[in-house]
Design a protein around this motif. Structure first.
Motif, PDB file in Angstrom:
ATOM      1  N   GLU A  19       0.884  -1.019  -0.033  1.00  0.00           N
ATOM      2  CA  GLU A  19       0.047  -0.097   0.132  1.00  0.00           C
ATOM      3  C   GLU A  19       1.041   1.129  -0.026  1.00  0.00           C
ATOM      4  N   VAL A  65       1.303   5.183   0.664  1.00  0.00           N
ATOM      5  CA  VAL A  65       0.599   6.414   1.491  1.00  0.00           C
ATOM      6  C   VAL A  65       0.600   7.556   0.655  1.00  0.00           C
ATOM      7  N   SER A 110     -14.055  11.113   4.584  1.00  0.00           N
ATOM      8  CA  SER A 110     -13.461  10.771   3.394  1.00  0.00           C
ATOM      9  C   SER A 110     -12.813  11.736   2.723  1.00  0.00           C
ATOM     10  N   LYS A 146      -6.587   7.965  -8.199  1.00  0.00           N
ATOM     11  CA  LYS A 146      -7.256   6.669  -8.085  1.00  0.00           C
ATOM     12  C   LYS A 146      -7.277   5.916  -9.492  1.00  0.00           C
ATOM     13  N   LYS A 155      -1.866   0.327  -5.162  1.00  0.00           N
ATOM     14  CA  LYS A 155      -2.714   0.172  -4.010  1.00  0.00           C
ATOM     15  C   LYS A 155      -2.394   1.585  -3.363  1.00  0.00           C
ATOM     16  N   ARG A 166      -3.404   4.532  -0.218  1.00  0.00           N
ATOM     17  CA  ARG A 166      -4.232   5.153   0.987  1.00  0.00           C
ATOM     18  C   ARG A 166      -4.109   6.559   1.020  1.00  0.00           C
TER      19      ARG A 166
END
Ligand code: ARG
Length: 261
Positions: free
Chosen positions: A39, A41, A59, A69, A78, A80
Motif C-alpha cells: 500500500e 501512502v 473521506s 485513483k 494500491k 491510501r
C-alpha cells in the motif's frame, strides 16, 4: 578413474548451482510481488476544494483524488490517502511517511530540488479575490493592503513579489480556507490563491466577492510528487497518467469538476 571423479564433481556443482537458482527465484518473486502490492501512502492537504477536501464522514474527495485513483488502477498501485497539513507536507516524502503527494502542487525549480514530479496533470494560475465593494481593481493596487495567503504556496510567492517577503501586510495562514475566512471577516483586503480554488469559493459567494486576474501571473502546472530518485514509482504514475488521458478517463473526471472549460 580420474575422469569419472572429475565428471562427478562437475555434475555435482552444476546440480548445486541449479538448485540454488531455483531456490532463490521464488523468494525474489515474492519480494517483487510484495513491493507491487504494498500500500502506498498518499499525502494531501485536503482543504483545497475542488482538488482535495474532506467530507463530514472524513473521506477525502476531489479532482486530484479521482485522478490519482484512476492512475493507480491503470498502474496497479494500491493507494491510501491521508490528510496531511501543507506545512511539512514536502518533508513527509523525505522521511518516508508518505510515498506520494498530490495536493495541487505547482511544479517549480525549487521543489524539483527536493522531490521528483510526474508529468504535469493540470494547468492553473493565481487569482485575486476581494470584497465586491472593494476599490481594488488590479494587482498593483494591493500595495499597502493586507493580503491573505496560504504559507509557502505560489500565492504566497506572488504576494511576496509585490510586497516583499518580510512585509507585515502578508498574512500567512496554515490553510487557504482560513485565509478566505479572514477575507470574509475583512481581516485582509484580498486573498491570492490558485484559480480553481478561488472559483470554487466564488461559486457560493458571488454576491459578496469579485475576482481579479493579472496578466503577469505565470501559468502553473500541477505535478504528482514522489521521493527524489524514486524513478520506478514516477514511471508507473506517468504511464498511468498517459493511459487515463488516452482512454478518456482524465477528460470525464475533468468535466465532472470543471465542466467544458
Ligand atoms: N498550487 C499552489 C502551490 O503549489 C497551492 C497548492 C496548495 N495545495 C493545497 N492542497 N493546499 O503552491
Amino acid at each position: 578413474m580420474m575422469r569419472l571423479i572429475l565428471i562427478s564433481i562437475l555434475s555435482i556443482s552444476l546440480f548445486a548451482s541449479c538448485t540454488k537458482r531455483t531456490e532463490e527465484e521464488p523468494s525474489k518473486a515474492t519480494e517483487a510481488q510484495k513491493s507491487q502490492n504494498a500500500e502506498l501512502v498518499v499525502g494531501t492537504d485536503a482543504a483545497y476544494a475542488p482538488f482535495e477536501s474532506e467530507t463530514s464522514d472524513k473521506s477525502i474527495v476531489g479532482f486530484d483524488i479521482e485522478i490519482l485513483k484512476a492512475i493507480g488502477e491503470k498502474s496497479g498501485l494500491k493507494l491510501r490517502f491521508v490528510n496531511t497539513p501543507w506545512e511539512g507536507l514536502f518533508n513527509q516524502l523525505e522521511s518516508g511517511d508518505r510515498d506520494i503527494l498530490i495536493s495541487a502542487i505547482t511544479i517549480n525549480d525549487e521543489r524539483k530540488k527536493v522531490m521528483d514530479f510526474s508529468e504535469p496533470y493540470f494547468e492553473a494560475v493565481q487569482l485575486i479575490v476581494v470584497p465586491l465593494s472593494s476599490k481594488i481593481s488590479k494587482f498593483s493596487e494591493l500595495k499597502g493592503k493586507k493580503i491573505g495567503v496560504q504559507t509557502g504556496t505560489t500565492g504566497d510567492e506572488v504576494a511576496s513579489g509585490l510586497l516583499g517577503k518580510t512585509s507585515d501586510d502578508i498574512k500567512r495562514f496554515e490553510g487557504t480556507p482560513l485565509a478566505l475566512q479572514e477575507l470574509s471577516a475583512r481581516g485582509v483586503d484580498a486573498v491570492i490563491a490558485d484559480n480553481g480554488v478561488i472559483n470554487n469559493f466564488m461559486a457560493n459567494n458571488k454576491s459578496d466577492f469579485k475576482t481579479i486576474s493579472d496578466p503577469t501571473f505565470k501559468k502553473e502546472f500541477y505535478g504528482i510528487a514522489v521521493k527524489k530518485g524514486n524513478t520506478e514509482l514516477i514511471k508507473k504514475i506517468n504511464e498511468g497518467l498517459a493511459a487515463i488521458k488516452a482512454d478518456g478517463t482524465y477528460d470525464s473526471i475533468f468535466k465532472k469538476y470543471f465542466g467544458d472549460k
